[in-house]
Design a protein around this motif. Sequence first.
Motif, PDB file in Angstrom:
ATOM      1  N   SER A  23     -19.863 -28.743  -2.537  1.00  0.00           N
ATOM      2  CA  SER A  23     -19.092 -29.583  -3.446  1.00  0.00           C
ATOM      3  C   SER A  23     -20.036 -30.349  -4.352  1.00  0.00           C
ATOM      4  O   SER A  23     -21.165 -30.646  -3.984  1.00  0.00           O
ATOM      5  CB  SER A  23     -18.237 -30.570  -2.658  1.00  0.00           C
ATOM      6  N   LYS A  24     -19.535 -30.704  -5.507  1.00  0.00           N
ATOM      7  CA  LYS A  24     -20.336 -31.452  -6.462  1.00  0.00           C
ATOM      8  C   LYS A  24     -19.529 -32.649  -6.941  1.00  0.00           C
ATOM      9  O   LYS A  24     -18.423 -32.500  -7.432  1.00  0.00           O
ATOM     10  CB  LYS A  24     -20.715 -30.571  -7.637  1.00  0.00           C
ATOM     11  N   TYR A  25     -20.104 -33.830  -6.786  1.00  0.00           N
ATOM     12  CA  TYR A  25     -19.482 -35.081  -7.198  1.00  0.00           C
ATOM     13  C   TYR A  25     -20.054 -35.475  -8.550  1.00  0.00           C
ATOM     14  O   TYR A  25     -21.266 -35.386  -8.756  1.00  0.00           O
ATOM     15  CB  TYR A  25     -19.792 -36.152  -6.149  1.00  0.00           C
ATOM     16  N   GLU A  26     -19.190 -35.891  -9.471  1.00  0.00           N
ATOM     17  CA  GLU A  26     -19.653 -36.326 -10.793  1.00  0.00           C
ATOM     18  C   GLU A  26     -18.900 -37.555 -11.247  1.00  0.00           C
ATOM     19  O   GLU A  26     -17.693 -37.665 -11.039  1.00  0.00           O
ATOM     20  CB  GLU A  26     -19.429 -35.216 -11.828  1.00  0.00           C
ATOM     21  N   THR A  28     -17.111 -39.649 -14.090  1.00  0.00           N
ATOM     22  CA  THR A  28     -16.460 -39.299 -15.352  1.00  0.00           C
ATOM     23  C   THR A  28     -16.253 -40.521 -16.244  1.00  0.00           C
ATOM     24  O   THR A  28     -16.251 -40.394 -17.456  1.00  0.00           O
ATOM     25  CB  THR A  28     -15.108 -38.600 -15.119  1.00  0.00           C
ATOM     26  N   VAL A 155     -11.554 -30.995  -3.391  1.00  0.00           N
ATOM     27  CA  VAL A 155     -11.742 -30.910  -4.840  1.00  0.00           C
ATOM     28  C   VAL A 155     -10.627 -31.680  -5.535  1.00  0.00           C
ATOM     29  O   VAL A 155      -9.468 -31.617  -5.132  1.00  0.00           O
ATOM     30  CB  VAL A 155     -11.742 -29.421  -5.274  1.00  0.00           C
ATOM     31  N   ASP A 157      -9.728 -35.110  -8.739  1.00  0.00           N
ATOM     32  CA  ASP A 157     -10.134 -36.304  -9.484  1.00  0.00           C
ATOM     33  C   ASP A 157      -9.883 -37.528  -8.620  1.00  0.00           C
ATOM     34  O   ASP A 157      -8.833 -37.652  -7.988  1.00  0.00           O
ATOM     35  CB  ASP A 157      -9.339 -36.425 -10.787  1.00  0.00           C
ATOM     36  N   THR A 179     -15.012 -36.953 -10.293  1.00  0.00           N
ATOM     37  CA  THR A 179     -14.389 -35.685  -9.966  1.00  0.00           C
ATOM     38  C   THR A 179     -15.263 -34.964  -8.941  1.00  0.00           C
ATOM     39  O   THR A 179     -16.483 -35.091  -8.954  1.00  0.00           O
ATOM     40  CB  THR A 179     -14.167 -34.815 -11.213  1.00  0.00           C
ATOM     41  N   SER A 181     -15.887 -31.123  -7.682  1.00  0.00           N
ATOM     42  CA  SER A 181     -15.590 -29.725  -8.029  1.00  0.00           C
ATOM     43  C   SER A 181     -16.276 -28.779  -7.063  1.00  0.00           C
ATOM     44  O   SER A 181     -17.139 -29.137  -6.317  1.00  0.00           O
ATOM     45  CB  SER A 181     -16.043 -29.432  -9.440  1.00  0.00           C
TER      46      SER A 181
END
Length: 181
Positions: A23-26, A28, A155, A157, A179, A181
């Motif tokens: 998983s990738k956390y970003e 926003t 996954v 928002d 988010t 993803s």
Amino acid sequence: MYFKGKLLFILILLFGNITDIDSKYEFTNIKCNTKDKNFLEFEYCYIKSVNRSYKYISLKTNIHQLPINDAIGNLQMLRRFRSYMPITMNVTVDVCKYMASKKNTGNPMLRLYEEVSKKYSNYNHKCPYDHDIEIEKLPIQDMNKYFTDILPLPVGDYAFYSSWYIKGIERATVWIYSTIS
């Protein structure tokens, strides 16, 4: 025999890579709001993207009425379905008592709060606070560790809402949108 062993090894590698979920956390967006500009103001509040893989959050408050001996934080994590819905308990923390004893770190929200205060901010001490509060360069990599490993979230928002009360009056809110993803 050699071919079967090699084929089995390749299948194990492929199966291992297929079942490994990454998983990738970003970040926003971030919104810092002051409820009482006579009490405090945000000097800055932003997300900085250095490159594709390195982003960080920085914010600084200018507090006009010091010292602070009574601070309460209200923390909540939300997930977006059609609108943002709470997914964790609404945690209220007496910041002065928490910083004095450092108890209740079994709660993932408070553990995250502890890590941020320890590494990236200047508020990791007991009350009174007689200085401005800042969080400097909180990287996305640390947040990724918390929201995909420690508190494994699906996954989607997300939003992290925090309200800050000083002397029983709401003084500021910080909302961080992200988010996974």
